[in-house]
Design a protein around this motif. Structure first.
Motif, PDB file in Angstrom:
ATOM      1  N   GLY A   1      11.427  52.933  79.246  1.00 18.56           N
ATOM      2  CA  GLY A   1      11.194  53.355  79.988  1.00 18.56           C
ATOM      3  C   GLY A   1      12.686  53.635  81.403  1.00 18.56           C
ATOM      4  N   GLY A   2      14.064  53.817  80.163  1.00 16.65           N
ATOM      5  CA  GLY A   2      15.091  54.950  80.816  1.00 16.65           C
ATOM      6  C   GLY A   2      15.018  55.372  81.192  1.00 16.65           C
ATOM      7  N   HIS A   3      15.957  56.569  81.913  1.00 17.33           N
ATOM      8  CA  HIS A   3      16.128  57.633  82.263  1.00 17.33           C
ATOM      9  C   HIS A   3      17.262  58.203  81.996  1.00 17.33           C
ATOM     10  CE1 HIS A   3      13.467  56.981  85.699  1.00 17.33           C
ATOM     11  NE2 HIS A   3      13.892  55.412  85.905  1.00 17.33           N
ATOM     12  N   ASP A   4      17.988  57.953  81.179  1.00 16.97           N
ATOM     13  CA  ASP A   4      19.414  58.792  80.872  1.00 16.97           C
ATOM     14  C   ASP A   4      19.054  58.938  79.150  1.00 16.97           C
ATOM     15  OD1 ASP A   4      20.518  58.972  83.507  1.00 16.97           O
ATOM     16  OD2 ASP A   4      21.097  56.725  83.025  1.00 16.97           O
ATOM     17  N   THR A   5      19.246  59.902  78.736  1.00 17.53           N
ATOM     18  CA  THR A   5      19.273  60.433  77.672  1.00 17.53           C
ATOM     19  C   THR A   5      20.447  60.619  77.098  1.00 17.53           C
ATOM     20  OG1 THR A   5      18.592  62.526  78.111  1.00 17.53           O
ATOM     21  CG2 THR A   5      16.970  61.190  77.894  1.00 17.53           C
ATOM     22  N   SER A   6      20.694  60.454  76.063  1.00 18.13           N
ATOM     23  CA  SER A   6      22.389  60.972  75.106  1.00 18.13           C
ATOM     24  C   SER A   6      21.871  61.744  74.474  1.00 18.13           C
ATOM     25  CB  SER A   6      22.466  59.948  74.077  1.00 18.13           C
ATOM     26  OG  SER A   6      23.600  60.328  73.354  1.00 18.13           O
ATOM     27  N   SER A   7      23.137  63.038  74.717  1.00 17.21           N
ATOM     28  CA  SER A   7      22.925  64.577  74.110  1.00 17.21           C
ATOM     29  C   SER A   7      23.313  64.093  72.016  1.00 17.21           C
ATOM     30  CB  SER A   7      24.320  64.654  74.817  1.00 17.21           C
ATOM     31  OG  SER A   7      25.725  64.722  74.286  1.00 17.21           O
ATOM     32  N   ILE A   8      23.859  63.362  72.020  1.00 20.86           N
ATOM     33  CA  ILE A   8      24.195  62.191  70.726  1.00 20.86           C
ATOM     34  C   ILE A   8      23.196  62.177  69.730  1.00 20.86           C
ATOM     35  CG2 ILE A   8      25.879  61.090  68.969  1.00 20.86           C
ATOM     36  CD1 ILE A   8      27.707  62.711  71.074  1.00 20.86           C
ATOM     37  N   LEU A   9      23.192  62.804  68.813  1.00 15.76           N
ATOM     38  CA  LEU A   9      21.463  62.361  68.306  1.00 15.76           C
ATOM     39  C   LEU A   9      22.095  60.789  67.203  1.00 15.76           C
ATOM     40  CD1 LEU A   9      19.367  63.586  65.618  1.00 15.76           C
ATOM     41  CD2 LEU A   9      21.348  64.131  64.185  1.00 15.76           C
ATOM     42  N   LEU A  10      21.325  60.418  67.398  1.00 16.56           N
ATOM     43  CA  LEU A  10      21.000  58.695  67.221  1.00 16.56           C
ATOM     44  C   LEU A  10      19.889  58.321  65.865  1.00 16.56           C
ATOM     45  CD1 LEU A  10      20.589  57.352  70.895  1.00 16.56           C
ATOM     46  CD2 LEU A  10      22.749  57.680  69.454  1.00 16.56           C
ATOM     47  N   GLN A  11      19.972  57.779  65.262  1.00 21.34           N
ATOM     48  CA  GLN A  11      19.353  57.056  63.952  1.00 21.34           C
ATOM     49  C   GLN A  11      19.159  56.031  63.877  1.00 21.34           C
ATOM     50  OE1 GLN A  11      21.660  58.486  61.356  1.00 21.34           O
ATOM     51  NE2 GLN A  11      21.548  56.643  60.701  1.00 21.34           N
ATOM     52  N   VAL A  12      17.890  55.731  63.742  1.00 21.71           N
ATOM     53  CA  VAL A  12      17.431  54.105  63.175  1.00 21.71           C
ATOM     54  C   VAL A  12      17.130  53.900  62.241  1.00 21.71           C
ATOM     55  CG1 VAL A  12      15.531  53.486  64.150  1.00 21.71           C
ATOM     56  CG2 VAL A  12      17.432  51.523  64.600  1.00 21.71           C
ATOM     57  N   GLY A  13      17.260  52.486  61.404  1.00 24.37           N
ATOM     58  CA  GLY A  13      16.500  52.858  60.495  1.00 24.37           C
ATOM     59  C   GLY A  13      15.170  51.618  60.185  1.00 24.37           C
ATOM     60  N   VAL A  14      13.892  51.743  60.175  1.00 27.24           N
ATOM     61  CA  VAL A  14      13.183  51.226  59.873  1.00 27.24           C
ATOM     62  C   VAL A  14      12.335  50.737  58.956  1.00 27.24           C
ATOM     63  CG1 VAL A  14      12.649  51.250  62.864  1.00 27.24           C
ATOM     64  CG2 VAL A  14      11.906  53.058  60.985  1.00 27.24           C
ATOM     65  N   PRO A  15      11.768  49.621  58.606  1.00 25.58           N
ATOM     66  CA  PRO A  15      11.088  49.373  57.183  1.00 25.58           C
ATOM     67  C   PRO A  15       9.639  49.793  57.507  1.00 25.58           C
ATOM     68  CG  PRO A  15      11.165  47.985  58.638  1.00 25.58           C
ATOM     69  CD  PRO A  15      11.627  48.211  59.437  1.00 25.58           C
ATOM     70  N   THR A  16       8.725  50.392  56.628  1.00 20.14           N
ATOM     71  CA  THR A  16       7.256  50.406  57.090  1.00 20.14           C
ATOM     72  C   THR A  16       6.372  49.437  57.064  1.00 20.14           C
ATOM     73  OG1 THR A  16       7.257  50.758  54.185  1.00 20.14           O
ATOM     74  CG2 THR A  16       7.694  52.606  55.713  1.00 20.14           C
ATOM     75  N   VAL A  17       5.424  49.484  57.414  1.00 22.40           N
ATOM     76  CA  VAL A  17       3.998  48.068  57.035  1.00 22.40           C
ATOM     77  C   VAL A  17       3.382  48.822  57.868  1.00 22.40           C
ATOM     78  CG1 VAL A  17       2.976  47.161  59.652  1.00 22.40           C
ATOM     79  CG2 VAL A  17       5.516  48.417  60.038  1.00 22.40           C
ATOM     80  N   ASN A  18       2.653  47.752  56.775  1.00 22.71           N
ATOM     81  CA  ASN A  18       1.682  47.250  56.212  1.00 22.71           C
ATOM     82  C   ASN A  18       0.003  48.057  56.671  1.00 22.71           C
ATOM     83  OD1 ASN A  18      -1.494  46.450  56.351  1.00 22.71           O
ATOM     84  ND2 ASN A  18      -0.779  46.962  53.319  1.00 22.71           N
ATOM     85  N   SER A  19      -0.846  48.919  56.727  1.00 20.76           N
ATOM     86  CA  SER A  19      -1.103  49.462  57.501  1.00 20.76           C
ATOM     87  C   SER A  19      -2.409  48.839  58.168  1.00 20.76           C
ATOM     88  CB  SER A  19      -2.210  51.029  56.300  1.00 20.76           C
ATOM     89  OG  SER A  19      -1.306  51.674  55.929  1.00 20.76           O
ATOM     90  N   ARG A  20      -2.600  48.202  57.476  1.00 19.07           N
ATOM     91  CA  ARG A  20      -3.876  47.081  57.393  1.00 19.07           C
ATOM     92  C   ARG A  20      -3.128  45.799  58.929  1.00 19.07           C
ATOM     93  NH1 ARG A  20      -5.562  47.235  52.186  1.00 19.07           N
ATOM     94  NH2 ARG A  20      -3.712  44.754  52.492  1.00 19.07           N
ATOM     95  N   GLN A  21      -2.259  46.199  58.643  1.00 16.89           N
ATOM     96  CA  GLN A  21      -1.658  44.892  59.393  1.00 16.89           C
ATOM     97  C   GLN A  21      -1.095  46.050  60.889  1.00 16.89           C
ATOM     98  OE1 GLN A  21       1.687  43.185  58.441  1.00 16.89           O
ATOM     99  NE2 GLN A  21       2.779  43.284  60.205  1.00 16.89           N
ATOM    100  N   ALA A  22      -0.685  47.731  60.562  1.00 17.56           N
ATOM    101  CA  ALA A  22      -0.438  47.996  61.588  1.00 17.56           C
ATOM    102  C   ALA A  22      -1.556  48.102  62.547  1.00 17.56           C
ATOM    103  CB  ALA A  22      -0.286  48.905  61.548  1.00 17.56           C
ATOM    104  N   ALA A  23      -3.009  48.582  62.332  1.00 18.55           N
ATOM    105  CA  ALA A  23      -4.236  48.731  62.836  1.00 18.55           C
ATOM    106  C   ALA A  23      -4.505  47.489  63.456  1.00 18.55           C
ATOM    107  CB  ALA A  23      -5.123  48.848  61.318  1.00 18.55           C
TER     108      ALA A  23
END
Length: 304
Positions: free
Chosen positions: A194-216
């Motif tokens: 819901g934000g309106h301001d974007t950063s011009s800087i490249l950002l990154q984040v680490g996220v773990p993969t999730v079991n497909s059945r769990q995600a479904a």
């Protein structure tokens, strides 16, 4: 399926006009990484910014198309980024701060777009597209997916000799990613839902993969079907870290050995970084035969 369109946040399509017309859609066109950090300059050398001549609206990834030539004219992105048209579309490689261009970056016009023939904008199935550039972008060195400077929690200048432009590696056709493997997603999208301001800087984040059945199962409560063969989920159970609007089409990479592989293309989510609702990515390994066919057809430098 109209309920799905309202609930789902496409993470990087459209632009200002579409946002105004679909204000209730939490898309990722205009949002950045949530809960992430600034990337090291040059540490995601395959990422590109898709622009409309005015501003960034989606991400993409350079891929290698020739075993002998260190240049490429092919970018992978999300189909929803280009489904509504691509007139005036450009790709910028080697960027870090979009507001402060440097000699490291290059902008090239897109001359042709092919999105998956079975892409469904209602369900977001097969959210993959291939972009042909008007001229090849050169890169340093051979190989793919090389980034010795990518480290998740440091904000430093790129190390000497690091490459600002380099294609990412593609996984083997049908390759499956194990659950709970650390992946990295990057982009120039919003930093909060819901934000309106974007950063011009490249950002990154680490996220773990999730079991497909769990995600479904998680998305079933939202009336959304997750196809494990075509979609890959990644995120924390408690939320807090995710891609968001403006990150669509960008890379989700996983390191294997010394190289980074493009396992996912940022596609959609319900909101951004919500608990129990991981981000959804197009599963690249499911599309390798189709991607190779498009490369052979479109690329002026391919040798596949």
């Amino acid at each position: 399926m109209s309920g799905v369109v309202v609930a789902v946040g496409l993470l990087g399509c459209g632009g200002a006009e579409q946002e105004m017309a679909q204000g209730d859609v939490l898309g990722r066109d205009d949002q950045e990484i949530v809960g992430g950090i600034e990337a090291r300059p040059g540490s995601h050398p395959w990422i590109v910014s898709l622009g409309d001549g005015v501003s960034h609206f989606c991400g993409g990834s350079l891929i290698r198309v020739s075993a002998t030539r260190n240049e490429t004219d092919i970018v992978l992105t999300a189909a929803h980024c280009v489904y509504d048209g691509w007139s005036g579309l450009t790709v910028t490689a080697g960027a870090h701060d979009l507001f402060r261009p440097t000699a490291n970056q290059v902008t090239v016009r897109v001359s042709q777009v092919v999105y998956h023939p079975r892409y469904n904008p209602d369900t977001t199935m097969n959210d993959v597209a291939v972009l042909k550039l008007a001229r090849p972008i050169p890169f340093g060195g051979s190989g793919c997916g090389i980034s010795p400077t990518m480290r998740p929690n440091l904000k430093v200048q790129a190390a000497a000799g690091s490459s600002w432009v380099m294609p990412v590696c593609l996984p083997a056709a049908g390759e499956l990613v194990p659950d709970n493997v650390e992946a990295t997603v990057a982009g120039w999208g919003l930093t909060q839902e819901g934000g309106h301001d974007t950063s011009s800087i490249l950002l990154q984040v680490g996220v773990p993969t999730v079991n497909s059945r769990q995600a479904a199962q998680s998305y079933l409560s939202q009336g959304i079907t997750i196809d494990p063969s075509a979609m890959l989920a990644a995120g924390y159970p408690q939320g807090g870290r995710d891609a968001c609007q403006g990150d669509s089409g960008g890379p989700l990479v996983i390191k294997k050995g010394s190289n980074y592989f493009l396992q996912g293309i940022t596609s959609f989510g319900v909101g951004c970084a919500r608990a129990g609702l991981p981000g959804i990515y197009a599963r690249v390994s499911n599309y390798i035969p189709w991607i190779n066919t498009q490369v052979r057809s479109l690329s002026s430098v391919a040798s596949m």
